[in-house]
Design a protein around this motif. Structure first.
Motif, PDB file in Angstrom:
ATOM      1  N   GLU A  82       0.855  -1.193   0.000  1.00  0.00           N
ATOM      2  CA  GLU A  82       0.000   0.000   0.000  1.00  0.00           C
ATOM      3  C   GLU A  82       0.900   1.256   0.000  1.00  0.00           C
ATOM      4  N   PRO A  83       0.369   2.413  -0.392  1.00  0.00           N
ATOM      5  CA  PRO A  83      -0.986   2.675  -0.872  1.00  0.00           C
ATOM      6  C   PRO A  83      -1.127   2.288  -2.345  1.00  0.00           C
ATOM      7  N   TYR A  84      -2.243   1.684  -2.690  1.00  0.00           N
ATOM      8  CA  TYR A  84      -2.525   1.267  -4.059  1.00  0.00           C
ATOM      9  C   TYR A  84      -3.176   2.450  -4.776  1.00  0.00           C
ATOM     10  N   MET A  85      -2.341   3.217  -5.480  1.00  0.00           N
ATOM     11  CA  MET A  85      -2.787   4.476  -6.085  1.00  0.00           C
ATOM     12  C   MET A  85      -1.734   4.938  -7.078  1.00  0.00           C
ATOM     13  N   TYR A  86      -2.105   5.904  -7.895  1.00  0.00           N
ATOM     14  CA  TYR A  86      -1.158   6.528  -8.821  1.00  0.00           C
ATOM     15  C   TYR A  86      -0.843   7.946  -8.355  1.00  0.00           C
ATOM     16  N   LEU A  87       0.384   8.357  -8.633  1.00  0.00           N
ATOM     17  CA  LEU A  87       0.802   9.740  -8.424  1.00  0.00           C
ATOM     18  C   LEU A  87       1.228  10.309  -9.774  1.00  0.00           C
ATOM     19  N   GLU A  88       0.630  11.413 -10.164  1.00  0.00           N
ATOM     20  CA  GLU A  88       1.040  12.098 -11.384  1.00  0.00           C
ATOM     21  C   GLU A  88       1.687  13.411 -10.977  1.00  0.00           C
ATOM     22  N   ASN A  89       2.951  13.555 -11.345  1.00  0.00           N
ATOM     23  CA  ASN A  89       3.716  14.738 -10.935  1.00  0.00           C
ATOM     24  C   ASN A  89       3.610  14.983  -9.429  1.00  0.00           C
ATOM     25  N   ASN A  90       3.769  13.895  -8.679  1.00  0.00           N
ATOM     26  CA  ASN A  90       3.781  13.918  -7.206  1.00  0.00           C
ATOM     27  C   ASN A  90       2.427  14.205  -6.559  1.00  0.00           C
ATOM     28  N   LEU A  91       1.361  14.221  -7.327  1.00  0.00           N
ATOM     29  CA  LEU A  91       0.027  14.466  -6.777  1.00  0.00           C
ATOM     30  C   LEU A  91      -0.856  13.242  -7.004  1.00  0.00           C
ATOM     31  N   ALA A  92      -1.631  12.868  -5.995  1.00  0.00           N
ATOM     32  CA  ALA A  92      -2.500  11.705  -6.113  1.00  0.00           C
ATOM     33  C   ALA A  92      -3.505  11.896  -7.237  1.00  0.00           C
ATOM     34  N   VAL A  93      -3.572  10.943  -8.154  1.00  0.00           N
ATOM     35  CA  VAL A  93      -4.589  10.972  -9.203  1.00  0.00           C
ATOM     36  C   VAL A  93      -5.953  10.732  -8.582  1.00  0.00           C
ATOM     37  N   GLU A  94      -5.992   9.834  -7.616  1.00  0.00           N
ATOM     38  CA  GLU A  94      -7.201   9.536  -6.848  1.00  0.00           C
ATOM     39  C   GLU A  94      -6.743   9.104  -5.459  1.00  0.00           C
ATOM     40  N   ALA A  95      -7.211   9.768  -4.439  1.00  0.00           N
ATOM     41  CA  ALA A  95      -6.770   9.475  -3.075  1.00  0.00           C
ATOM     42  C   ALA A  95      -7.174   8.063  -2.662  1.00  0.00           C
ATOM     43  N   PRO A  96      -6.359   7.421  -1.830  1.00  0.00           N
ATOM     44  CA  PRO A  96      -6.672   6.060  -1.380  1.00  0.00           C
ATOM     45  C   PRO A  96      -7.690   6.060  -0.244  1.00  0.00           C
ATOM     46  N   THR A  97      -8.897   6.408  -0.573  1.00  0.00           N
ATOM     47  CA  THR A  97      -9.955   6.499   0.438  1.00  0.00           C
ATOM     48  C   THR A  97     -10.628   5.160   0.697  1.00  0.00           C
TER      49      THR A  97
END
Length: 507
Positions: free
Chosen positions: A199-214
């Motif tokens: 975890e966290p299972y998520m993507y970061l684009e330019n160091n910003l979460a594409v979608e938060a791991p909620t």
């Protein structure tokens, strides 16, 4: 012979001279593009052109090999993920950094310090557009809700600090993080923070979460042993729309889009494409399920091979193939246990002893092939012993940088790639296992400090019994499978290699 006089010759020469003195921006296109494809846990023996007995067919990687140069004696600088990636980007062994063993986790802060030169930052300075798309696994400084960043202490060995933070409630995923790919010299990045089983299972684009791991996942239903296989991932936080099977295709599509955007650009580009596969979880898409005799692992390798095809075809479609250098390699050996060899009659790590994380050859003896139609003769091979740390200095020499600023553990392979030399003078290669065990390779000889694999294979780190050797010495020319320990019969070679290892560790 009488010389002819052409009254317009001087004009043509002048035009040629003026064209050759273009502005910097327009002249950047003369520099080659660089694409670095890093597979994750792919073994030397998985590649069908390197292993005639492979149960997995890899026609696209085989084609890449046939169109360029294959290094038969290439090694990852570590036999696990994080430190190898550090070595590729910095040209330094990761044991010189703040992590001395193991790997980072998904919330770990940046391992690469701002003061550390990287190949991406160097290429930016040379006018390159730089991008990192794929599995990062080198830490990132998440913004916390109290306004600070989760960062380590520069210059301090904070191995436990690197791994210990997992309180996602403290993180403000609506704010960009620091460090990470952007801090290491990449202008664009689209990454997974760590491995696909952390975890966290998520993507970061330019160091910003594409979608938060909620959302969260309980983990896969497989055996929760830490080194499990198959479709295994650990429980933890997850973005609501995250799909494990979709990660590899997503990265490839992002990489293709990046390449397409570079068509007609004034500047050359560097694409660092660290795949998340075939590392666990082994989650091939439906298109590749059941396509091999090696179950999910083999199917996932087939999918990796197809992603390579897509990248190469995109370069060709855009007219970039001739002036693009493509590196293809793996970050370490495959996690392929002895029972897998027996069950599938397939040797992911070829005839080498051991597997991922080991100081034995199976942990770090990897595929490495380089294609550059303009400069590298197709269908060639090199027996030069090399480390993935050598990428940085190879790029520096390619672009004419001063030798005075050579990365500490990097040695240029450019003269080998271009056929000017068959071998280079370089320091011995240092190997480092998952638990931090050291080994040194010098010519045909390899010394491993202590006994055992130092990794996943048994025995791991046994203590020598009375009358047993204290270390392991192998002649890899005569004994590539590391079966005969020559510690007692070659004491002078043991001492010679111990001295060299200490000298390299000391500077």
């Amino acid at each position: 012979m009488k010389k002819e006089f052409y009254p317009f010759a001087g004009i043509f020469v002048l035009i040629f001279f003026l064209n050759s003195c273009q502005t910097k921006d327009s002249n950047e296109t003369l520099k080659p593009n660089i694409v670095y494809i890093l597979a994750d846990d792919l073994g030397y023996g998985d590649i069908s052109s390197l292993n005639p007995d492979s149960k997995i067919k890899t026609p696209n990687i085989d084609k890449l090999a046939s169109e360029g140069m294959v290094f038969r004696d290439a090694h990852s600088n570590s036999s696990v993920c994080t430190p190898t990636r550090y070595g590729i980007l910095t040209g330094q062994y990761a044991w010189r950094s703040r992590i001395k063993s193991g790997v980072l986790l998904g919330y770990s802060p940046s391992l690469i310090e701002e003061s550390t030169p990287t190949v991406a930052a160097f290429l930016q300075q040379q006018g390159y557009t730089t991008a990192c798309i794929g599995k990062w696994h080198l830490g990132i400084d998440f913004k916390l809700k109290n306004g600070t960043y989760h960062s380590g202490t520069p210059g301090v060995d904070f191995t436990q600090e690197l791994r210990g933070f997992n309180d996602y409630e403290q993180i403000d995923f609506s704010k960009p993080a620091k460090g990470g790919p952007l801090g290491a010299g990449f202008e664009y990045s689209y990454v997974l923070p760590a491995s696909l089983d952390f975890e966290p299972y998520m993507y970061l684009e330019n160091n910003l979460a594409v979608e938060a791991p909620t959302d969260s996942t309980p983990g896969s239903a497989l055996d929760a042993e830490i080194y499990a296989t198959g479709a295994f991932w650990r429980p933890g936080r997850m973005a609501p729309s995250f799909s494990f099977e979709g990660v590899l295709p997503t990265f490839t599509n992002k990489a293709i889009s990046f390449i397409n955007r570079q068509k007609g650009a004034d500047s050359p580009f560097f694409l660092y494409f660290p795949m998340n596969a075939p590392h666990t979880p082994w989650v091939p898409t439906n298109e590749f399920k059941g396509t091999t005799e090696v179950d999910e692992y083999g199917d996932y390798v087939k999918e990796v091979d197809d992603q390579v095809r897509q990248i190469l075809e995109t370069l060709q479609k855009n007219g970039m193939e001739e002036n693009t250098i493509v590196f293809f390699t793996s970050d370490n050996g495959a996690y392929w246990r002895p029972e897998f060899i027996k069950n599938y009659n397939h040797r992911s790590n070829f005839t080498f002893r051991g597997m991922k994380s080991d100081a034995w050859e199976g942990g770090h003896h990897i595929p490495l092939m380089v294609k550059w139609p303009e400069k590298i003769e197709a269908g060639t091979f090199s027996n030069q012993t090399t480390s993935l740390t050598d990428f940085f200095d190879t790029v520096r020499e390619l672009l004419g940088a001063s030798a005075n600023e050579k990365p500490q553990d990097s040695f240029s392979l450019l003269s080998i790639l271009t056929g000017k030399q068959e071998s280079i003078q370089r320091a011995p290669v240092i190997h480092h296992s998952g638990s931090g065990k050291f080994a040194i390779r010098d010519g045909d000889w390899k010394l491993i400090e202590g006994l055992g694999s130092g990794g996943f294979s048994e025995p791991k780190n046994p203590k020598p019994q009375p009358g047993e050797p204290k270390d392991q010495l192998y002649n890899l020319k005569d004994d590539p499978a590391e079966k005969e320990n020559l510690y007692f019969s070659k004491p002078e070679k043991v001492e010679e290699l111990k001295t060299k290892l200490e000298e390299i560790r000391a500077y």
